[in-house]
Write an enzyme that holds these catalytic residues in place. Structure first.
Site, PDB file in Angstrom:
ATOM      1  N   PHE A   1      50.851  50.483  96.696  1.00  0.00           N
ATOM      2  CA  PHE A   1      51.285  50.980  97.996  1.00  0.00           C
ATOM      3  C   PHE A   1      52.104  52.245  97.772  1.00  0.00           C
ATOM      4  CE2 PHE A   1      52.089  49.360 102.473  1.00  0.00           C
ATOM      5  CZ  PHE A   1      50.823  48.884 102.674  1.00  0.00           C
TER       6      PHE A   1
ATOM      7  N   GLN B   1      61.171  56.240 111.225  1.00  0.00           N
ATOM      8  CA  GLN B   1      59.996  56.469 110.372  1.00  0.00           C
ATOM      9  C   GLN B   1      58.724  56.742 111.169  1.00  0.00           C
ATOM     10  OE1 GLN B   1      58.217  53.209 107.719  1.00  0.00           O
ATOM     11  NE2 GLN B   1      58.767  54.818 106.284  1.00  0.00           N
TER      12      GLN B   1
ATOM     13  N   HIS C   1      54.923  56.524 110.633  1.00  0.00           N
ATOM     14  CA  HIS C   1      53.884  56.048 109.727  1.00  0.00           C
ATOM     15  C   HIS C   1      52.805  57.120 109.710  1.00  0.00           C
ATOM     16  CE1 HIS C   1      50.737  53.640 107.934  1.00  0.00           C
ATOM     17  NE2 HIS C   1      51.598  52.672 107.721  1.00  0.00           N
TER      18      HIS C   1
ATOM     19  N   LEU D   1      48.465  51.232 114.744  1.00  0.00           N
ATOM     20  CA  LEU D   1      48.632  51.380 113.301  1.00  0.00           C
ATOM     21  C   LEU D   1      47.324  51.254 112.518  1.00  0.00           C
ATOM     22  CD1 LEU D   1      50.772  51.734 111.113  1.00  0.00           C
ATOM     23  CD2 LEU D   1      50.840  49.263 110.914  1.00  0.00           C
TER      24      LEU D   1
ATOM     25  N   GLU E   1      48.702  51.031 105.778  1.00  0.00           N
ATOM     26  CA  GLU E   1      48.796  51.781 104.521  1.00  0.00           C
ATOM     27  C   GLU E   1      47.909  51.152 103.449  1.00  0.00           C
ATOM     28  OE1 GLU E   1      52.765  52.915 103.685  1.00  0.00           O
ATOM     29  OE2 GLU E   1      52.436  53.238 101.554  1.00  0.00           O
TER      30      GLU E   1
ATOM     31  N   ARG F   1      56.005  57.582 102.747  1.00  0.00           N
ATOM     32  CA  ARG F   1      55.477  57.797 104.091  1.00  0.00           C
ATOM     33  C   ARG F   1      55.945  59.106 104.712  1.00  0.00           C
ATOM     34  NH1 ARG F   1      55.894  51.604 106.466  1.00  0.00           N
ATOM     35  NH2 ARG F   1      53.945  50.913 105.530  1.00  0.00           N
TER      36      ARG F   1
ATOM     37  N   HIS G   1      56.943  54.166 113.763  1.00  0.00           N
ATOM     38  CA  HIS G   1      56.653  52.894 113.150  1.00  0.00           C
ATOM     39  C   HIS G   1      57.881  52.018 112.939  1.00  0.00           C
ATOM     40  CE1 HIS G   1      54.269  50.088 110.943  1.00  0.00           C
ATOM     41  NE2 HIS G   1      54.953  50.226 109.829  1.00  0.00           N
TER      42      HIS G   1
ATOM     43  N   ARG H   1      61.787  54.246 104.619  1.00  0.00           N
ATOM     44  CA  ARG H   1      61.446  52.933 104.085  1.00  0.00           C
ATOM     45  C   ARG H   1      60.105  52.979 103.360  1.00  0.00           C
ATOM     46  NH1 ARG H   1      58.227  48.740 105.705  1.00  0.00           N
ATOM     47  NH2 ARG H   1      57.799  49.486 107.798  1.00  0.00           N
TER      48      ARG H   1
END
Lengths: 248, 577, 235
Positions: free
Chosen positions: B122, B235, B237, B251, B254, B285, B350, B385
């Protein structure tokens, strides 16, 4: 941009409530839930509906669209080619208001099911082979939209909620029974309280499942087979008498 | 509906039934406390259910080199080093146990060939670290916790919105609000309250968040006098859907990039090779989101104004096995078969890194008896994050807050109920139904969302932020003039009228914080201050209630002890130096 | 497609098949045209010293076995509860029958729990039919292929497909286990159950086509008996 007509059920009683027509401007790719939101913002701020994720992941926006139980967030307007769209609440549960029903019964049923019970001395972290868990993934995909409960004729038309847990909880029990680390046998529960014999496998639950869980084929029928083995199979009964009672 | 207020009493009141709330409830109940969980939706629908990619924990099942120290460094670096080091340390050390614990409660993750938990790569995680179940990890987690809460017979109050925390002097005494179904007023008396109410993505127009993300918890905590830490850190995304319009912002996990997806611009160039030659699509991100934004600004966007995200090379079988809900989502909502065509994606709101400031070990806020865990709390993620760190955050700090609350209530008695505060809140609630206002709550909400998207979005400037602040202050006045039709019986317009006030509080905090932070760091990108400023790197911003106004102050970023600082090879200051 | 078309077709097909099968079995004709035999009959019985009298006694009994499989079959149950008993008529369309509903908990429907025995007996019958197919490729001691051989082969493949996609078989083969790696021969049983599980979604399709193929095969053998000159490729 064209308009489409939504006929939305309004009222706090299924007997006295009526359909109310709304003209909604349509954008490309719009779903029924978008139309309901447009109505809330522009025509009826108090129109009641449940929704959360708008991505078919939470199972909140269940309704009956042109008579078919579906998720509003996954039902596109262009599917109806401009014809009026009837949006009604789920009919198997008591109405609260408009598109919102009281689904508390489902939560009560859920609490009756013996929870996951591993061996107390099972070493952690668990080792579980992929072969042993792959069946269970299908059951754990359930998003608890209760559309299967809504369409099940045992609950919907015969109102036998006291005698049958309904498809959602057959799926949950299947997930527990086929879990390789679970030690409890729920065959007796299935046979008695859960009322699996009430299901006559007419598969409407499987037809409406938005997660494409093969509810009848992969959850209910395998559980029926386990109940058959425990309660109806004469040779299995003799076997248990002769070689000790290792239930199913 | 009735005019009487229903009153319930518990030792510990937990507001929110997502991952953090349920985990806190389980722990508080284990600690012997009487626990009540309140949630705005039905049980099991909380935002956690939408988490897709996985939960980060350094198990080392796939990459044995992984350990908590590496996870700790990844989290701190990802957060541009304004994280709370102690939270990052606890998070990295305890996540593995929290994941294993879920399996003892019935969860099942994807497996390695030898039967252990499988882990996937990730963004900005050094090793393959995310434990997952296809692309529905959040569902697995919420269902497991839900089943556990049901098995423990913990009281859950569904479809109840709490709108004000009640205090007895300087300590918490409960909370009050209304039942969404009936419209009845409800009051909870408790010795401790755990806020686990999630984030506030709904204040933006293009968001991956559900309606619930209206910032109730952070606003209630703020009103009760708790400190809000780094509110400006929101954040984006990198990959939300852009087309069709109805699903804009939805969404795209990821995990699509984790499984090997590529990003292309309109010239079919894999642009991440230029922006982040080392980590490419799997950079953090903030970096990937900015890269997509810049490509679109430069005129190299896709037809609907995004970038192309392509997984065709993975093959149909792998896509359907590892990304089944993405496959289904694009096919049913956008008529795109991702095994044959590229997706179009653009950044979407996000997650909120900011939130209530808490003690790392206990989740205690600055108000006595008030705890916070999960997205509503701040500190772990700093300025950005990492994917997968929020699910483990929920478990690690949900458990800690639940345990601390259960411990706290042993030594205190129930606080006195403040009837004036309850009556005041009920007056406020009834205002939109009974008043003579003329504003539509949905349209005000849409105005706020548009203003935040425009002024406090991915690229920020002083002028844009100040315009946005003026809009927020004007909307605050107009919110007093809202009117909704109908009765209190399940009336979403009435609910929205109250939600709007929460949204305005946190929007103001975000914008005021963003104006003050005159640098670019993590998710906070000021085009008028494009570089990181080492002085700001030593500071966390704090939003604080000051009379009827909001004040922004600063606190120094806590300095980590030498043995942790050593891990960074001189990148961070040594305490002793 | 209107909602009532499927149940209407189901009623017509089931009644038609049942009527035809009953007539064929009891018509008094041994449907046999060397080397072919109708799937309602079998060359295994009555060859050698016995002959027609035994066939006359056993054939109706044998024909009942596959019929029993179909009556107790999970797929057929769905179809006839919907089409014949309108319980429910179609999804979310209401009930055709009023009165107390007991599902499959009372006599006679509770007997459907014995589906697995109908299955096991049918597997025996299917072996008989398989041998008949082998014999359909042998004519006067030589390898032989006529259109009838192919018809019988296709029929037995479809019948086997129907039999082996059965839910009860999947259960007996390994679906009934909670943990494959915890029992003896678990890996083999997992493979078997998994293979049957992959076949299972086509159970309904096999049910339909095999029902028609049985009837059509019987009709075909009768045609040959009546003097139809079929194409023969290797004679």
């Amino acid at each position: 941009m064209s308009d489409t007509t939504l006929l939305v059920f309004r009222g706090d009683s299924i007997k006295t409530g009526t359909e109310q027509p709304f003209q909604v401007p349509v954008q490309e790719g719009m779903v029924v839930l978008d139309a309901i939101h447009w109505i809330q913002a522009h025509a009826a701020t108090d129109l009641a509906c449940r929704w959360n994720c708008k991505a078919a992941k939470c199972g909140s926006c269940s309704a009956e669209i042109n008579g078919r139980p579906r998720l509003m967030c996954k039902t596109r307007l262009d599917e109806f080619a401009g014809e009026p769209i009837h949006v009604w609440p789920m009919r198997a549960f008591p109405l609260i208001k408009d598109l919102v029903t009281d689904v508390a019964w489902n939560y009560l049923v859920n609490a009756e099911i013996t929870p996951f019970t591993p061996k107390t001395d099972e070493p952690v972290p668990y080792r579980m082979a992929a072969d042993d868990v792959e069946r269970v993934f299908e059951f754990r995909r359930c998003i608890e939209c209760f559309l299967c409960q809504d369409v099940c004729h045992v609950l919907r038309d015969h109102d036998q909620k006291a005698a049958y847990y309904g498809p959602r909880y057959m799926v949950r029990i299947a997930g527990l029974e086929m879990h390789p680390k679970d030690t409890v046998n729920r065959t007796a529960l299935l046979h008695r309280e859960a009322g699996i014999g009430m299901c006559n496998i007419t598969k409407c639950c499987q037809d409406v499942c938005p997660e494409h869980i093969r509810i009848t084929d992969n959850a209910i029928i395998p559980l029926k087979e386990r109940v058959a083995g425990r309660y109806y199979d004469p040779i299995a009964w003799v076997g248990r008498k002769l070689f000790g009672s290792k239930a199913d | 509906m009735s005019d009487a207020t229903q009153t319930y009493t518990h030792d510990v009141l937990i507001i929110g039934a997502g991952g953090a709330g349920l985990r806190a409830a389980i722990e508080a109940a284990a600690g012997g406390a009487s626990v009540g969980v309140v949630c705005k939706s039905l049980l099991g629908k909380a935002h956690t259910v939408m988490a897709e990619g996985g939960i980060a924990a350094a198990l080392g099942n796939v990459d044995p080199q992984d350990n908590w120290q590496v996870h700790f460094q990844d989290t701190m670096r990802g957060g541009a080093l304004i994280n709370n080091w102690r939270m990052a340390e606890l998070h990295a050390t305890e996540s593995p146990d929290r994941v294993y614990e879920l399996e003892t409660w019935g969860a099942i993750f994807d497996r390695t060939p030898d039967g252990r938990i499988l882990q996937r790569p990730f963004g900005a995680h050094t090793y393959r670290r995310l434990c997952h179940v296809g692309d529905r990890t959040g569902l697995e987690m919420i269902r497991t916790l839900q089943d556990r809460v049901v098995a423990l017979r913990i009281a859950v109050y569904m479809e109840v919105t709490l709108t004000r925390l009640l205090k007895d002097g300087d300590r918490i005494a409960g909370a009050t609000g209304y039942n969404r179904q009936t419209g009845d007023f409800v009051t909870f008396r408790s010795k401790a309250v755990v806020l686990a109410s999630g984030g506030w993505g709904r204040i933006y127009k293009v968001t991956s968040n559900s309606w619930e993300g209206t910032g109730d918890g952070v606003a209630m905590g703020f009103e009760a006098g708790a400190e809000v830490l780094d509110p400006e850190m929101v954040q984006f995304h990198p990959t939300g859907m852009v087309w069709p319009p109805g699903v804009k912002g939805l969404l795209v996990t990821e995990a699509v990039r984790g499984e090997g997806g590529y990003l292309f611009n309109s010239e079919h160039k894999r642009f991440m090779l230029d922006y982040e030659p080392e980590k490419k699509e799997l950079a953090s991100r903030d970096k990937v989101a900015r890269a997509i934004y810049k490509e679109v600004q430069a005129g190299r966007g896709s037809p609907h104004g995004g970038a192309f995200l392509d997984v065709i090379h993975l093959g149909s079988d792998r896509i359907k096995k590892k990304l089944p809900s993405m496959y289904d989502q694009f096919l049913s909502l956008a008529d795109v078969d991702i095994t044959r065509e590229a997706m179009e994606v653009y950044p979407t709101i996000h997650y909120a890194m900011g939130g209530l400031r808490v003690e790392p070990d206990t989740g205690a806020t600055t108000v006595r008896g008030l705890y916070a865990a999960g997205e509503v709390a701040a500190g772990l993620h700093g300025a950005n994050r990492l994917g997968g760190n929020s699910l483990s955050d929920l478990l690690v700090f949900g458990r800690r807050a639940g345990a601390a609350a259960a411990q706290f209530v042993k030594s205190v008695s129930l606080g006195a109920l403040d009837p004036a505060s309850v009556a005041d809140e009920q007056r406020l609630l009834l205002g939109s139904l009974e008043g003579a206002g003329s504003e539509n709550p949905y349209l005000l909400q849409q105005e706020l969302q548009a203003a935040m998207q425009e002024g406090a979005g991915i690229a920020r400037t002083d002028a844009g932020l100040r315009t946005c602040l003026q809009t927020i202050l004007a909307l605050k006045r107009r919110a007093d003039n809202v009117h909704v039709a109908g009765s209190r019986l399940y009336n979403p317009g009435w609910h929205t009228a109250r939600d709007l006030r929460f949204m305005l509080v946190i929007s103001e905090a975000i914008v005021r914080g963003a104006i003050e932070r005159r640098e670019s760091r993590g998710a906070h990108w000021r085009t008028d201050f494009p570089n990181a400023d080492p002085n700001f790197g030593k500071l966390n911003l704090i939003a604080l209630k000051d009379g009827d106004a909001m004040r922004i102050t600063t606190r120094p970023v806590p300095e980590m002890p030498d043995e942790l600082a050593d891990l960074f090879n001189g990148e961070v200051r040594q305490k002793s130096a | 497609m209107a909602w009532w078309i499927e149940p209407a077709l189901t009623v017509v097909s089931y009644v038609g098949f049942f009527a035809y099968a009953t007539w064929s079995v009891f018509s008094g004709t041994y449907v046999f045209a060397d080397p072919y035999v109708s799937p309602f009959f079998s060359t295994w019985i009555g060859f050698g010293t016995f002959k027609l009298p035994v066939i006359g006694l056993l054939v109706p009994f044998l024909a009942v076995i596959p019929l029993g499989l179909r009556v107790t079959c999970y797929y057929y149950r769905k179809e006839y509860y919907r089409a014949f008993f309108r319980d429910p008529t179609a999804c979310a369309r209401g009930e055709g029958v009023r009165g107390r509903y007991t599902g499959e908990t009372r006599f006679p429907l509770v007997l459907w729990n014995l589906h697995r025995y109908a299955l096991l007996l049918t597997i025996v019958v299917t072996v008989f039919l398989g041998v008949d197919v082998v014999r359909a490729f042998i004519y006067h001691g030589h390898f032989f292929v006529g259109l009838g051989s192919v018809v019988m082969l296709v029929n037995v493949i479809l019948l086997s497909g129907y039999t082996f996609s059965c839910h009860s078989l999947r259960h007996l083969a390994g679906g009934g286990l909670d943990c494959y790696s915890c029992v003896k021969a678990g890996k083999a049983r997992h493979r078997l159950a998994d293979a049957l599980n992959r076949l299972n979604p086509r159970h309904g399709w096999f049910a339909w086509v095999s029902m028609f193929s049985v009837g059509l095969t019987d009709i075909y053998v009768r045609l040959v008996m009546a003097g139809f000159h079929e194409p023969r490729w290797i004679a």
